[in-house]
Design an enzyme around this catalytic site. Structure first.
Site, PDB file in Angstrom:
ATOM      1  N   LYS A  65       0.840  -1.201   0.000  1.00 43.27           N
ATOM      2  CA  LYS A  65       0.000   0.000   0.000  1.00 43.27           C
ATOM      3  C   LYS A  65       0.877   1.253   0.000  1.00 43.27           C
ATOM      4  CE  LYS A  65      -3.555   2.316   2.687  1.00 43.27           C
ATOM      5  NZ  LYS A  65      -4.495   2.268   3.792  1.00 43.27           N
ATOM      6  N   GLU A  99      -4.816  -6.926  14.648  1.00 43.49           N
ATOM      7  CA  GLU A  99      -4.293  -5.612  14.271  1.00 43.49           C
ATOM      8  C   GLU A  99      -5.445  -4.596  14.310  1.00 43.49           C
ATOM      9  OE1 GLU A  99      -2.494  -4.423  10.288  1.00 43.49           O
ATOM     10  OE2 GLU A  99      -0.667  -4.817  11.404  1.00 43.49           O
ATOM     11  N   LYS A 146       9.347  -0.760  14.506  1.00 41.70           N
ATOM     12  CA  LYS A 146       9.918  -0.406  13.191  1.00 41.70           C
ATOM     13  C   LYS A 146      10.975   0.676  13.356  1.00 41.70           C
ATOM     14  CE  LYS A 146       5.823  -1.056  10.251  1.00 41.70           C
ATOM     15  NZ  LYS A 146       4.882  -0.411   9.354  1.00 41.70           N
ATOM     16  N   GLY A 155      -4.809  -2.033   4.957  1.00 44.97           N
ATOM     17  CA  GLY A 155      -4.006  -3.172   4.495  1.00 44.97           C
ATOM     18  C   GLY A 155      -4.684  -4.512   4.736  1.00 44.97           C
ATOM     19  N   ARG A 156      -5.193  -4.708   5.930  1.00 44.50           N
ATOM     20  CA  ARG A 156      -5.790  -6.018   6.252  1.00 44.50           C
ATOM     21  C   ARG A 156      -7.183  -6.187   5.655  1.00 44.50           C
ATOM     22  NH1 ARG A 156      -4.711  -2.732  10.297  1.00 44.50           N
ATOM     23  NH2 ARG A 156      -6.330  -1.908  11.652  1.00 44.50           N
ATOM     24  N   HIS A 182      -4.968 -33.425  17.148  1.00 44.81           N
ATOM     25  CA  HIS A 182      -3.846 -34.242  17.622  1.00 44.81           C
ATOM     26  C   HIS A 182      -2.722 -33.388  18.191  1.00 44.81           C
ATOM     27  CE1 HIS A 182      -5.678 -37.854  15.974  1.00 44.81           C
ATOM     28  NE2 HIS A 182      -6.152 -37.018  15.067  1.00 44.81           N
ATOM     29  N   GLU A 227      10.385  -4.623   4.726  1.00 45.05           N
ATOM     30  CA  GLU A 227      10.514  -6.013   4.280  1.00 45.05           C
ATOM     31  C   GLU A 227      10.248  -6.132   2.782  1.00 45.05           C
ATOM     32  OE1 GLU A 227       8.822  -4.895   6.825  1.00 45.05           O
ATOM     33  OE2 GLU A 227       8.889  -6.256   8.538  1.00 45.05           O
TER      34      GLU A 227
END
Ligand code: F6P
Length: 541
Positions: free
Chosen positions: A206, A353, A504, A267-268, A384, A212
């Site tokens: 965005k 978030e 950050k 973003g999400r 399990h 990253e």
């Protein structure tokens, strides 16, 4: 006391929760033989059974009163109207506009955004078709075989989850990969067997400044140029998805090869914007539009259905019920479908978030719990590993089971076996196995306590017929709007994420320190200083 905890409905819920604390689901089912059908709703093709939740009619009445007293209806209307409800970023929140039909009208600052949304969708569709048909060629004239999405957070989790979920519908002669982590291993392992001349990178960000993503994008550029030796190759092998045209240009991607979205898409919440490009290439534009139609159907249900029959409202209110009145810390999401293996990871960003906040819209500290921790794994694998704790541990963990009546891969008895496990787990959690029954089965007295299942462990079951693109859209929007409902009750802003900033900034300061030997610059706490020194001494040069 905050305004929320002073509300009459909140106070009534506190007293009511007290009176329900010792009531067992076994008794609730015994008292009402129709409970399993009465506390179930079918809307827009999704069946929600919440009868195994620790609620009675009075609970739902009070929760809905709470929603009314918190102005949920007005808050929903404000979002759909395009009001700037993301107050701390002064933005509208309009992911719902990404999935409306072409003729809808949604205004932001007096401008209808729907034509732009559809113009980008059309551009995406044309591009996706060219790649799918083998018409978009790489720099050397070879057909694109590999599509690598570079992004992180919402620019990764949505695309990976949707690709995995809809793999059944994907074009199998194309290979889809996803790079997110700044750990170079992620990039190295992702491209290890890829041919650069056949690889298309989608740089999805965005802001186009995320550390990253930019690091991985630059590494991808170098990797490509090492093989193709010509800057001109970039235009054929890199496209961008972003709101930041200038940054895209700076990186060296032609803005002709950029697909845009807007600051009113978080973003999400961006999977159904251009961020979904990899999904669209995988499943084709038509299926992508079905995905959007699923989102939209659920949005319309959320916007118009009375709260008593409103799936996301009920789910959101149940999350509030357990977080604030039963002190449940977590909530498990358990999809009984291998295609949904990344769904819990996707939901973690969406839920946590969004609602992992400690201050209200007005900046006051909350005196109640906000978002639970969401986690999960697909069934039956989870059975399990961690289900033991859900059944017999000391923690209350409300669960969402998700399943489909029809499988996409009909193999022998697998699907009946899978679904019998889902139904068995929710029943075992709710009803358990009392000591009398354990003893009656001949278990020795010393062993019996270990074999007791207390039960009364709440869950909802969400059933749909088939995992189609449309169903996936509905499921995602169901959780999005449940998150909205929770945020509205807690009076927090689900649409900002200031909590990611501090780490950050610190990382930005520490990175050059790792490469320096100047002691005077190490002005952190003693723990951080010691860790940096140790790293400096031992790092590979
Ligand atoms: O750091 C968190 C975050 O801002 C998320 O909200 C977002 O989804 C992610 O980073 C990626 O951001 P971008 O798409 O701008 O690269």
């Amino acid at each position: 006391m905050s305004p929320l905890t002073e509300l009459p409905a909140w106070k009534a819920l506190q007293a009511h929760a007290q009176s329900l604390r010792e009531v067992h689901l076994r008794d609730l089912f015994a008292q009402d033989p129709q409970r399993g059908e009465r506390l179930a709703i079918e809307e827009v093709g999704l069946y929600l059974d919440y009868s195994k939740q620790r609620v009675i009619a009075e609970t739902m009445k009070l929760l809905i009163e709470l929603a009314n007293q918190c102005g949920l209806r007005q808050k929903i209307d404000a979002m759909f109207r395009g009001d700037r409800i993301n107050l701390t970023e002064k933005r509208a929140v309009l992911h719902v506009a990404l999935r409306v039909p072409r003729d809808a009208v949604i205004n932001v600052d007096g401008k209808n955004v729907v034509p732009e949304v559809h113009a980008v969708l059309d551009k995406l569709s044309a591009f996706a078709e060219r790649v799918r048909r083998g018409e978009w060629l790489g720099y050397t004239g070879k057909r694109i075989r590999n599509v690598v999405n570079i992004g992180i957070g919402g620019s990764d989790l949505g695309p990976v989850m949707a690709y995995e979920a809809l793999r059944h519908y994907s074009q199998r002669d194309l290979n889809f990969r996803f790079v997110s982590n700044v750990d170079g291993t992620d990039f190295a392992e992702t491209v290890i067997d890829l041919e650069p001349a056949e690889t298309l990178f989608i740089v999805a960000s965005k802001t186009f400044t995320t550390q990253e993503t930019m690091t991985n994008a630059h590494t991808a550029r170098t990797w490509l140029l090492q093989a193709l030796h010509d800057e001109a190759a970039i235009a054929k092998h890199f496209v961008a998805v972003s709101t930041a045209a200038k940054e895209v240009e700076k990186f060296g991607i032609d803005t002709m090869n950029m697909f845009e979205f807007w600051d009113w898409v978080g973003g999400r919440y961006s999977l159904d914007s251009a961020i979904g490009l990899s999904t669209m290439i995988a499943i084709g534009p038509e299926n992508f539009r079905s995905l959007l139609a699923g989102f939209h159907a659920l949005d319309e249900h959320f916007r118009t259905a009375p709260f008593e029959r409103n799936l996301p409202v009920i789910m959101g209110l149940l999350a509030v019920w357990y977080s604030d009145f039963f002190q449940a810390e977590t909530s498990a999401v358990l999809p009984y479908d291998q295609y949904l293996k990344r769904f819990p990871a996707y939901l973690q960003q969406l839920t946590m978030e969004s609602n992992g906040k400690t201050v209200t819209m007005d900046g006051a500290r909350v005196d109640y719990q906000t978002s639970p921790i969401y986690w999960g794994e697909p069934g039956t694998n989870g059975q399990h590993s961690f289900y033991q704790l859900i059944h017999q541990g000391t923690k209350l963990i409300p669960c969402d089971f998700i399943g489909f009546t029809q499988t996409l891969n009909s193999v022998g008895v697998h699907h009946d076996r899978l679904m019998s496990n889902l139904f068995a787990q929710s029943a075992a959690l709710a009803f358990g196995k009392p000591i009398e029954q354990v003893l009656a089965e001949g278990t020795p007295a010393w062993l019996a306590p270990h074999r007791v299942f207390e039960g009364n462990r709440p869950s909802s079951t969400i059933l749909a017929d088939r995992l189609t693109p449309e169903t996936l859209g509905k499921l995602i929007a169901l959780y999005e709007q449940s998150v909205f409902t929770q945020g509205a009750i807690w009076n927090i802003n689900p649409f900002d994420q200031w909590g990611v900033q501090l780490g950050k900034q610190l990382a930005g300061k520490i990175e050059p320190e790792l490469r320096s030997s100047d002691e005077s610059h190490l002005q952190h706490d003693s723990s951080t200083n010691a860790l940096i020194r140790r790293y400096r001494q031992r790092r590979m040069n």
